[in-house]
Write an enzyme that holds these catalytic residues in place. Structure first.
Site, PDB file in Angstrom:
ATOM      1  N   LYS A 182       0.806  -1.215   0.000  1.00 37.30           N
ATOM      2  CA  LYS A 182       0.000   0.000   0.000  1.00 37.30           C
ATOM      3  C   LYS A 182       0.842   1.269   0.000  1.00 37.30           C
ATOM      4  O   LYS A 182       0.448   2.282  -0.606  1.00 37.30           O
ATOM      5  CB  LYS A 182      -0.951  -0.003   1.207  1.00 37.30           C
TER       6      LYS A 182
ATOM      7  N   GLU B  89      -2.781   6.702   7.541  1.00 32.88           N
ATOM      8  CA  GLU B  89      -3.429   7.647   6.633  1.00 32.88           C
ATOM      9  C   GLU B  89      -4.398   8.502   7.432  1.00 32.88           C
ATOM     10  O   GLU B  89      -4.951   8.050   8.443  1.00 32.88           O
ATOM     11  CB  GLU B  89      -4.226   6.920   5.536  1.00 32.88           C
TER      12      GLU B  89
ATOM     13  N   ARG C  41      -7.231  -7.918  -9.294  1.00 38.07           N
ATOM     14  CA  ARG C  41      -7.982  -9.161  -9.531  1.00 38.07           C
ATOM     15  C   ARG C  41      -9.394  -8.803  -9.921  1.00 38.07           C
ATOM     16  O   ARG C  41      -9.775  -7.636  -9.899  1.00 38.07           O
ATOM     17  CB  ARG C  41      -8.010  -9.994  -8.246  1.00 38.07           C
TER      18      ARG C  41
END
Length: 471
Positions: free
Chosen positions: A115, A199, A290
């Site tokens: 990430k 974050e 995906r």
């Protein structure tokens, strides 16, 4: 063109891939642990092979799965979603053994699965990201220091996380100190990595994601967006396409951002770029490398078969559509019918399906692997089926959803279906204006009354008669 595919997954997504293979004249190979011996994907595939007695280890062994693909004469492997679908090692082993991996390259999976690396890539590409740490935090002391700089509330996230796991909201230093070891532990167990980052928490945002397709010829397109704001504890419950909350300008902007994000990392195959929307600002959250659980609703509004496109791309063919040819029509909703009891804090309700009746009629689709007599094993996700409805207008789609949920019968286990009916009747939801706080803001929606079916009444009467007769 690919001739034979090993499906390295189970459940409804395995059945979905088997169906795509059948339509394309491709042979399908299913795999199963002992717990899935009687599963629908085993019955539907052209071949099925055991991967052991343990319910999980066989689905999580990349080398054994690729070896099986080679042994059975497959020239490709589809990972579905979950399990090893975002595992770079599986993609690498496929490349080593000459098996086409139906997904992006190992390098891209690794880059977007990290990430913090994904954030760096997006910032470099000019895609707006939420404020946060530049990389991983080394320890609790650094996490506390960075949280003070960013400003509470913050989100503590596993760097390799996904699926709503390895993530905690921290409203204060005390909560950060409490959650830090928990996230480290969860991340280590679930993803094999203890790395975490911070974050800024965007309070009560809308969760919007865009579907992208990219081929090996440099063509990248988006298939518009999905609204995934109806979620509980970061787990999606109801998904909508397109979002009823976006203006045409926001829709175009998010679509352009998703294409830019995919091109920036050299993406190939199907993927999803996820964003948060708050106060008119859009922030990149993550990219899923995906096919998504909710790909169905994008298929319904665009008419594009995403799994078919995945197989075509992996076969070295160009996209079958250009951006200017892609249009959306109407609204589609997907309900994840989980074997859970909403009235009991969504406690899992595994067991035998004594009766299953699929809903039907115009604009109704079910993707499932259950059937009457099937026993839902306790080792996997609790989802029984995906109920998808489509209609020309938002109001018609809501009414069709209510009708389809009422048509459906899944007996033997408790499900989330009656809870979704309450959501569909809620004025706030029907207005088309909601955010990720909707579920927790409406706890009263779990206080529904359960309608007795005729079969339940018959059983109660028979039991009473038997008791009176002393049987």
């Amino acid at each position: 063109m690919i001739k034979k595919i090993l499906i390295a997954n189970r459940g409804e997504i395995a059945v979905r891939i088997v169906r795509a293979c059948a339509e394309m004249g491709i042979r399908s190979v299913a795999v199963y642990a002992d717990a899935d011996r009687h599963a629908l994907h085993v019955k539907r595939a052209d071949e099925a092979h055991s991967i052991g007695t343990d319910p999980l280890s066989g689905y999580l062994n990349p080398r054994a799965l690729v070896n099986l693909a080679v042994e059975t004469g497959c020239d490709a492997l589809h990972p579905g979603y979950g399990f090893l679908s975002e595992n770079a090692e599986l993609a690498e082993i496929c490349a080593e053994r000459g098996i086409k991996f139906i997904g992006p390259s190992a390098e891209v999976i690794r880059r977007m699965g990290d990430k913090t690396e994904a954030r760096r890539s997006m910032i470099a590409a000019g895609v707006p990201c939420t404020p946060g740490t530049e990389g991983n935090v080394a320890d609790l002391a650094e996490a506390v220091s960075e949280a003070e700089r960013i400003g509470y509330p913050v989100m503590l996230k596993a760097t390799s996380g996904g699926g709503g796991r390895g993530i905690r909201r921290c409203n204060s230093r005390e909560e950060l100190e409490q959650n830090f070891p928990r996230v480290i532990s969860e991340a280590t167990k679930a993803f094999g990595s203890a790395e975490v980052f911070l974050e800024k928490c965007i309070v009560n945002p809308k969760h919007i994601e865009a579907q992208v397709l990219a081929d090996s010829f440099g063509n990248t397109v988006h298939l518009f967006e999905r609204d995934c704001s109806i979620q509980r504890r970061n787990q999606k419950l109801i998904e909508i396409a397109p979002s009823p909350q976006l203006t045409p300008e926001q829709r175009a902007y998010i679509g352009d951002l998703s294409v830019r994000a995919a091109k920036a990392v050299g993406y190939e195959n199907a993927g999803t770029v996820e964003f948060l929307l708050a106060d008119g600002e859009v922030y990149f959250m993550e990219m899923n490398t995906r096919v998504q659980v909710e790909h169905t609703i994008t298929e319904e509004i665009t008419g594009i078969d995403i799994v078919r496109e995945q197989i075509r791309i992996a076969s070295g063919l160009p996209l079958s559509v250009k951006q200017e040819d892609i249009v959306h029509r109407g609204f589609a909703l997907q309900f994840r019918i989980n074997a859970e009891d909403p009235k009991n804090n969504f406690l899992p309700s595994f067991g035998k399906i004594t009766r299953y009746y699929a809903p039907g009629g115009p604009g109704v689709r079910t993707d499932t692997a259950i059937y009457t007599g099937y026993t839902i094993p306790p080792y996997y996700d609790s989802m029984c089926l995906k109920l998808v409805v489509w209609a020309l207008t938002w109001e018609e789609a809501l009414d069709r959803g209510l009708r389809a949920l009422d048509d459906m019968r899944v007996q033997g286990v408790k499900t989330t279906a009656p809870y979704y009916q309450e959501i569909l009747k809620n004025p706030e939801f029907r207005s088309g204006q909601f955010n990720t706080s909707f579920v927790e803001s409406h706890p009263e929606l779990t206080q529904y009354s359960i309608k007795r079916t005729p079969s339940h009444l018959a059983i109660a009467i028979a039991t009473a008669i038997a008791a009176h007769a002393g049987l």
